[in-house]
Design an enzyme around this catalytic site. Structure first.
Site, PDB file in Angstrom:
ATOM      1  N   LYS A  88     -20.398 -15.656   2.396  1.00  0.00           N
ATOM      2  CA  LYS A  88     -21.803 -15.380   2.720  1.00  0.00           C
ATOM      3  C   LYS A  88     -22.621 -14.767   1.594  1.00  0.00           C
ATOM      4  CE  LYS A  88     -21.612 -14.965   7.687  1.00  0.00           C
ATOM      5  NZ  LYS A  88     -21.535 -14.049   8.808  1.00  0.00           N
ATOM      6  N   ARG A 144       0.817  -1.216   0.000  1.00  0.00           N
ATOM      7  CA  ARG A 144       0.000   0.000   0.000  1.00  0.00           C
ATOM      8  C   ARG A 144       0.850   1.266   0.000  1.00  0.00           C
ATOM      9  NH1 ARG A 144      -4.831  -2.102   4.029  1.00  0.00           N
ATOM     10  NH2 ARG A 144      -5.980  -3.149   2.356  1.00  0.00           N
ATOM     11  N   GLY A 156     -14.756  -3.686   0.492  1.00  0.00           N
ATOM     12  CA  GLY A 156     -16.121  -3.172   0.644  1.00  0.00           C
ATOM     13  C   GLY A 156     -16.446  -2.094  -0.374  1.00  0.00           C
ATOM     14  N   GLY A 207     -10.720  -8.441  -0.907  1.00  0.00           N
ATOM     15  CA  GLY A 207      -9.425  -8.666  -0.285  1.00  0.00           C
ATOM     16  C   GLY A 207      -8.942 -10.101  -0.426  1.00  0.00           C
TER      17      GLY A 207
HETATM   18  P1  ADP Z   1     -13.400 -11.372  -0.755  1.00  0.00           P
HETATM   19  O1  ADP Z   1     -12.565 -10.867   0.391  1.00  0.00           O
HETATM   20  O2  ADP Z   1     -12.592 -11.663  -1.979  1.00  0.00           O
HETATM   21  O3  ADP Z   1     -14.579 -10.473  -1.024  1.00  0.00           O
HETATM   22  P2  ADP Z   1     -14.924 -13.088   0.990  1.00  0.00           P
HETATM   23  O4  ADP Z   1     -14.367 -12.379   2.171  1.00  0.00           O
HETATM   24  O5  ADP Z   1     -16.353 -12.880   0.681  1.00  0.00           O
HETATM   25  O6  ADP Z   1     -14.031 -12.780  -0.314  1.00  0.00           O
HETATM   26  O7  ADP Z   1     -14.761 -14.649   1.173  1.00  0.00           O
HETATM   27  C1  ADP Z   1     -13.518 -15.254   1.300  1.00  0.00           C
HETATM   28  C2  ADP Z   1     -13.585 -16.446   2.204  1.00  0.00           C
HETATM   29  O8  ADP Z   1     -14.547 -17.376   1.769  1.00  0.00           O
HETATM   30  C3  ADP Z   1     -12.254 -17.154   2.231  1.00  0.00           C
HETATM   31  O9  ADP Z   1     -11.716 -17.065   3.525  1.00  0.00           O
HETATM   32  C4  ADP Z   1     -12.609 -18.592   1.855  1.00  0.00           C
HETATM   33  O10 ADP Z   1     -11.914 -19.545   2.626  1.00  0.00           O
HETATM   34  C5  ADP Z   1     -14.082 -18.642   2.166  1.00  0.00           C
HETATM   35  N1  ADP Z   1     -14.735 -19.738   1.437  1.00  0.00           N
HETATM   36  C6  ADP Z   1     -14.727 -19.977   0.123  1.00  0.00           C
HETATM   37  N2  ADP Z   1     -15.374 -21.119  -0.164  1.00  0.00           N
HETATM   38  C7  ADP Z   1     -15.807 -21.636   1.007  1.00  0.00           C
HETATM   39  C8  ADP Z   1     -16.538 -22.805   1.388  1.00  0.00           C
HETATM   40  N3  ADP Z   1     -16.949 -23.678   0.493  1.00  0.00           N
HETATM   41  N4  ADP Z   1     -16.790 -22.985   2.695  1.00  0.00           N
HETATM   42  C9  ADP Z   1     -16.373 -22.098   3.614  1.00  0.00           C
HETATM   43  N5  ADP Z   1     -15.696 -20.979   3.332  1.00  0.00           N
HETATM   44  C10 ADP Z   1     -15.410 -20.749   2.046  1.00  0.00           C
HETATM   45 MG    MG Z   2     -12.862 -10.954   2.544  1.00  0.00          MG
END
Ligand code: ADP
Ligand code: MG
Length: 394
Positions: free
Chosen positions: A198, A35, A374, A351
């Site tokens: 989620k 960063r 976000g 992230g």
């Molecule tokens: P980003 O930060 O890219 O927006 P998220 O924070 O929404 O992504 O989600 C990332 C997390 O989702 C990771 O820690 C990953 O391990 C988890 N994840 C992905 N697939 C699964 C799964 N099948 N079951 C549980 N967790 C999962």
């Molecule tokens: Mg995340």
């Protein structure tokens, strides 16, 4: 179009620049300075063009009081090294005081200083006008360069622009170009891949993307909520109870809108949430009760990557499996490798998705990796981000 630092005559002007220096620290040492490096082009441009600069940022969550472990002092030292000139760190427990104001006033063209963590003051996150005015008093023009906090109307990210004119730095310009083009003017076919844990977190984005994309691919933990909504049993897989109804709505909406909506057809499911847990591949209608799905399966990888091959614009938000564990990183890696080879604009938001792409050594193969989790989600959702809205139009 928003004004950038290139639209200003900086001769004799002082910039107050909001950066994202929220770097990870371990025992006072910076463990990843990505960063800091990212901010250098804008800082160097300003200094070369006759400006002086007051830099500001938040770091961690000091919750409105001075917490020495969250001081920006190490950032000033690292910046000095990279710039090859001293970045004066003018520290105050209240961020802005008479000493800080005097130091800013004394800056000459080509000089740069950093003030203390703006979240030492509780007024920061409240968007307090008085604190914003104090920050604005440190310079002539506000430079917005912190995309990751631009979706928050904080004193240093938004409210400051009520007192001095605002322009964007190069990082923000890049975010607006790639995220903006993807959302508003994508080269088609336009595909979005949504993953992560989620449904609830991403429901608004998925709903809004359904109006824009040709292809929508769902992977990761959120897929199981869709399977449940379709009537499958999902064993011990992640279920977002709150998102269940929403997943059903999305399935209907996708059909109405004629979007090519793809869910996994097979998954890798394990006994426990652990890398060494025994695991096998199952079709989505036969996930055993005692297992949890942690990755997409081989048939799904084929389906997703062959579909993505047609795409000319791809936005990816959220890993399609638990990529932090080697045994369940296969699907996410396959998607990343597929995007790396595409002759298309590829934009990574989020992230964990960015971390996954970096982990596979494919970061430089993507068109753009957004720096704001976000913020990039809200942007893709089509919302106006307050810290972007305040930047003057050209
Ligand atoms: P980003 O930060 O890219 O927006 P998220 O924070 O929404 O992504 O989600 C990332 C997390 O989702 C990771 O820690 C990953 O391990 C988890 N994840 C992905 N697939 C699964 C799964 N099948 N079951 C549980 N967790 C999962
Ligand atoms: Mg995340």
């Amino acid at each position: 179009m928003k004004k950038t630092i290139k639209d200003v005559n900086w001769e004799g002007k002082r910039a107050v620049m909001r950066c994202d220096f929220n770097v990870p620290l371990k025992e006072g040492a910076i463990t990843d300075d990505t960063r800091i490096k990212a901010a250098l082009p804008s800082i160097e441009y300003l200094l070369e063009n006759g400006a002086s600069i007051v830099l500001m940022s938040h770091l961690g969550r000091p919750k409105g009081k001075a917490v020495p472990e969250m001081s920006l002092a190490p950032v000033a030292a690292r910046l000095s090294e990279y710039l090859g000139k001293e970045v004066k760190f003018v520290s105050s427990d209240v961020v802005v005081d008479d000493t800080v104001k005097a130091a800013a006033a004394e800056l000459k063209a080509g000089e740069v200083m950093l003030i203390e963590n703006v979240r030492y003051r509780s007024e920061e996150e409240k968007g307090d006008p008085e604190f914003a005015r104090e920050l604005a008093s440190l310079g002539d023009i506000f430079v917005q360069e912190a995309f990751g906090t631009s979706h928050r109307a904080h004193a240093s990210t938004t409210v400051i622009a009520e007192y001095i004119p605002a322009v964007s730095g190069f990082l923000i310009e890049k975010e607006l170009k790639f995220l903006g083009d993807a959302v508003n003017d994508p080269v088609r076919p336009f595909a979005a891949i949504m993953g992560g844990a989620k449904v609830k977190d991403k429901i608004a984005v998925i709903t809004s993307l359904l109006d824009k994309v040709d292809i929508l691919i769902i992977g990761g933990g959120m897929a199981y909520t869709f399977f449940k909504a379709q009537g499958y049993s999902i064993g011990k897989s992640l279920l977002d109870e709150e998102g269940l109804g929403l997943a059903g709505d999305i399935l209907k909406l996708a059909e109405e809108k004629g979007v090519n909506f793809l869910l996994p057809v097979d998954v890798v499911a394990a006994d426990e949430f652990a890398n060494d847990s025994p695991h096998d591949v199952y079709a989505v209608d036969s996930i055993p009760d005692n297992r949890m799905g942690l990755d997409i399966g081989p048939e799904t990888i084929k389906l997703f990557t062959s579909t993505l091959k047609e795409a000319k614009t791809v936005v990816w938000n959220g890993p399609v499996g638990v990529f932090e564990m080697e045994n369940f990183a296969v699907g996410t890696k396959a998607i990343a490798e597929c995007l790396a080879e595409l002759d298309a604009t590829t934009v990574i938001g989020g992230g964990d998705s960015a971390a996954a792409v970096a982990q596979f050594g494919l970061a430089d193969k993507m068109t753009h990796i957004s720096t704001g989790g976000g913020a990039s989600l809200e942007f893709l959702e089509g919302r106006e981000l307050p810290g972007i809205a305040v930047i003057e139009d050209k």
